[in-house]
Enzyme design. Structure first.
Site, PDB file in Angstrom:
ATOM      1  N   HIS A  82     -66.182 -44.965   6.457  1.00  9.97           N
ATOM      2  CA  HIS A  82     -64.812 -45.471   6.353  1.00  9.97           C
ATOM      3  C   HIS A  82     -64.548 -46.428   7.496  1.00  9.97           C
ATOM      4  CE1 HIS A  82     -60.530 -45.542   5.503  1.00  9.97           C
ATOM      5  NE2 HIS A  82     -60.349 -45.477   6.807  1.00  9.97           N
ATOM      6  N   ASP A 161     -50.182 -37.237   1.080  1.00  8.25           N
ATOM      7  CA  ASP A 161     -50.382 -38.344   2.015  1.00  8.25           C
ATOM      8  C   ASP A 161     -49.663 -39.599   1.537  1.00  8.25           C
ATOM      9  OD1 ASP A 161     -51.689 -39.904   4.195  1.00  8.25           O
ATOM     10  OD2 ASP A 161     -52.620 -40.883   2.475  1.00  8.25           O
ATOM     11  N   SER A 183     -54.201 -38.520   7.833  1.00 13.83           N
ATOM     12  CA  SER A 183     -54.050 -39.325   6.620  1.00 13.83           C
ATOM     13  C   SER A 183     -55.417 -39.860   6.157  1.00 13.83           C
ATOM     14  CB  SER A 183     -53.082 -40.480   6.921  1.00 13.83           C
ATOM     15  OG  SER A 183     -53.108 -41.456   5.921  1.00 13.83           O
ATOM     16  N   LYS A 187     -58.093 -38.292   2.840  1.00 15.08           N
ATOM     17  CA  LYS A 187     -58.614 -39.075   1.712  1.00 15.08           C
ATOM     18  C   LYS A 187     -60.136 -39.003   1.628  1.00 15.08           C
ATOM     19  CE  LYS A 187     -55.696 -42.223   3.104  1.00 15.08           C
ATOM     20  NZ  LYS A 187     -54.584 -43.110   3.352  1.00 15.08           N
TER      21      LYS A 187
HETATM   22  N1  URA Z   1     -54.509 -45.820   7.142  1.00 15.97           N
HETATM   23  C1  URA Z   1     -54.267 -44.662   6.490  1.00 15.97           C
HETATM   24  O1  URA Z   1     -54.888 -44.378   5.485  1.00 15.97           O
HETATM   25  N2  URA Z   1     -53.334 -43.836   6.980  1.00 15.97           N
HETATM   26  C2  URA Z   1     -52.619 -44.105   8.068  1.00 15.97           C
HETATM   27  O2  URA Z   1     -51.793 -43.314   8.456  1.00 15.97           O
HETATM   28  C3  URA Z   1     -52.871 -45.321   8.734  1.00 15.97           C
HETATM   29  C4  URA Z   1     -53.833 -46.155   8.237  1.00 15.97           C
END
Ligand code: URA
Ligand code: CA
Length: 433
Positions: A82, A161, A183, A187
């Site tokens: 990521h 989220d 967050s 994911k």
């Molecule tokens: N990217 C995300 O997925 N979440 C955040 O809180 C900030 C950047």
């Protein structure tokens, strides 16, 4: 349990229990806890921070708020990568076939671009026929057969989220390390990763402009990943200029092909080898980072990495002839050269300004609904540390629009020049384990 008591507890600096965090996230997802109470909580979290246990519990509560992707039908340790978002960041296009070709299963979900950063799914769609939507079974079968498939986001992943992020956006609580870290990690975990390599960017084009903040974010995410039983490492990399030369969808596909061929830009190649070595090591395909790196270098030099890119593209219905003939990719009608107005050394190239300029040409979306032009973008000829004579070409624009004055001004302005040679540039600042 009452939300008002949890807000008071966090306001006073106490840690919330797992039960309390589950109550809060479940209630918020089901609209039982209103936005105004969650806003107060977000602000309390912003000021009071969270312990590692709280962060892990918050992340897992968000994972459990929606669907999760089951990758158990795919053999091997699934390692995801990521990036916290960069400009001209072509790494996924390169890493997916590169690590797959040494045996690491790549079962990746990627996003589309929004604002000044591009998205892997849009880039892949510049290859004619390439299918980014696959059903679960086809996806699993492809990864088992070819070791690599990349699809767009689907399903109802981490609804908590989505809701919380939208709320943070309008309550000045985005920029909180525990909230950003949970967050992002929610994911990644919901999309089925066993292990995670994070590329945390720092610099003018990044979310975390300074190195200390980037390090703190990387540590927070590594703490969550390891606490949730997913081995995680964080690489902190430079975003004080765009990565590589190309910014724009088809242009970046061509740059990925060049890199898999061994002729890529130095910074992009180095970042891919660094991130890739950690992925190979976490997948248990090498005993050390050095051994992993040697495997990846060999894969590029032998042409196997490029062959795997062909297999990957064909597997998803794409026209693999573009790999030997990149001129078959979408091409802009015109190119225009932007030249330097003064002589000097390039000190910095404000990456988000370059991203916005590419967006103005049509390479990015201004809103979620806008159409993008896959052919357009820009190619940098000068990077940080290069000496430029007045009149030298800094950038070539690839455009379908005649009128580009505003874009040219933006690009020229993104180049910060200085009479003295800048200090040698650092690409990888740190690796957090
Ligand atoms: N990217 C995300 O997925 N979440 C955040 O809180 C900030 C950047
Ligand atoms: Ca690039």
């Amino acid at each position: 349990m009452r939300m008002v008591d949890l807000i008071a507890k966090k306001r006073d600096g106490e840690a919330l229990t797992k039960e309390e965090i589950d109550f809060m996230i479940e209630g918020y997802t089901k609209d039982e806890i209103p936005d105004y109470q969650m806003s107060a909580m977000a602000m309390a979290l912003y000021f009071q921070d969270m312990t590692t246990d709280e962060r892990v519990n918050l992340t897992m509560a968000m994972v459990n708020s929606g669907d999760t992707v089951d990758l158990s039908g795919i053999e091997g340790i699934k390692v995801d990568k990521h990036s916290t978002g960069g400009v001209g960041d072509t790494t996924t296009l390169i890493l997916a076939p590169l690590v797959a070709c040494v045996g690491v299963p790549v079962a990746k979900m990627s996003g589309r671009g929004l604002g000044h950063t591009g998205g892997t799914i849009d880039k892949l769609e510049s290859i004619k026929g390439f299918q980014v939507e696959l059903d679960g079974q086809t996806f699993n079968d492809l990864v088992n057969k070819n070791k690599v498939a990349v699809v767009g986001q689907s399903g109802n992943l981490t609804p908590a989220d989505k809701k919380l992020y939208a709320l943070r956006d309008v309550t000045a609580t985005v920029n909180s390390i525990p909230l950003i870290a949970s967050s992002i990690m929610s994911k990644k975990i919901a999309s089925g990763a066993d292990a995670i390599v994070l590329d945390v960017k720092t610099g003018s084009g990044a979310f975390m402009e300074n190195l200390d903040d980037a390090r703190a974010l990387a540590k927070a995410m590594v703490g969550i990943g390891n606490g949730a039983g997913r081995q995680t490492i964080g690489v902190i990399s430079d975003m004080n200029q765009p990565l590589g030369f190309a910014v724009g969808n088809a242009l970046e596909v061509k740059e990925a092909i060049d890199t898999l061929n061994g002729h890529g830009p130095e910074d992009l190649t180095e970042l891919c080898l660094t991130l890739g070595s950690h992925m190979v090591h976490l997948a248990n395909k090498a005993d050390s980072i050095d051994e992993a790196r040697a495997m990846l270098v060999e894969a590029i030099e032998s042409g196997r990495a490029l062959d795997t890119f062909k297999v990957f593209v064909e597997g998803q219905g794409g026209d693999a002839s573009v790999i030997d003939h990149p001129d078959l990719l979408p091409q802009a009608k015109m190119t225009k050269e932007i030249t330097a107005k003064t002589s000097g050394y390039v000190q910095e190239i404000i990456a988000d300004e370059v991203g916005i300029a590419a967006g103005m040409l049509g390479a990015g979306r201004m809103t979620k609904e806008s159409e993008i032009d896959l052919a357009v973008g820009l190619v940098l000829h000068k990077k940080v540390g290069d000496y430029v004579e007045k009149g030298d070409v800094l950038v070539t624009l690839h455009t379908n629009k005649e009128e580009t004055q505003e874009v040219e001004d933006k690009v020229r302005n993104a180049y910060r020049m200085h009479a003295d040679k800048p200090e040698a540039r650092v690409l990888i600042y740190d690796v957090i384990t």
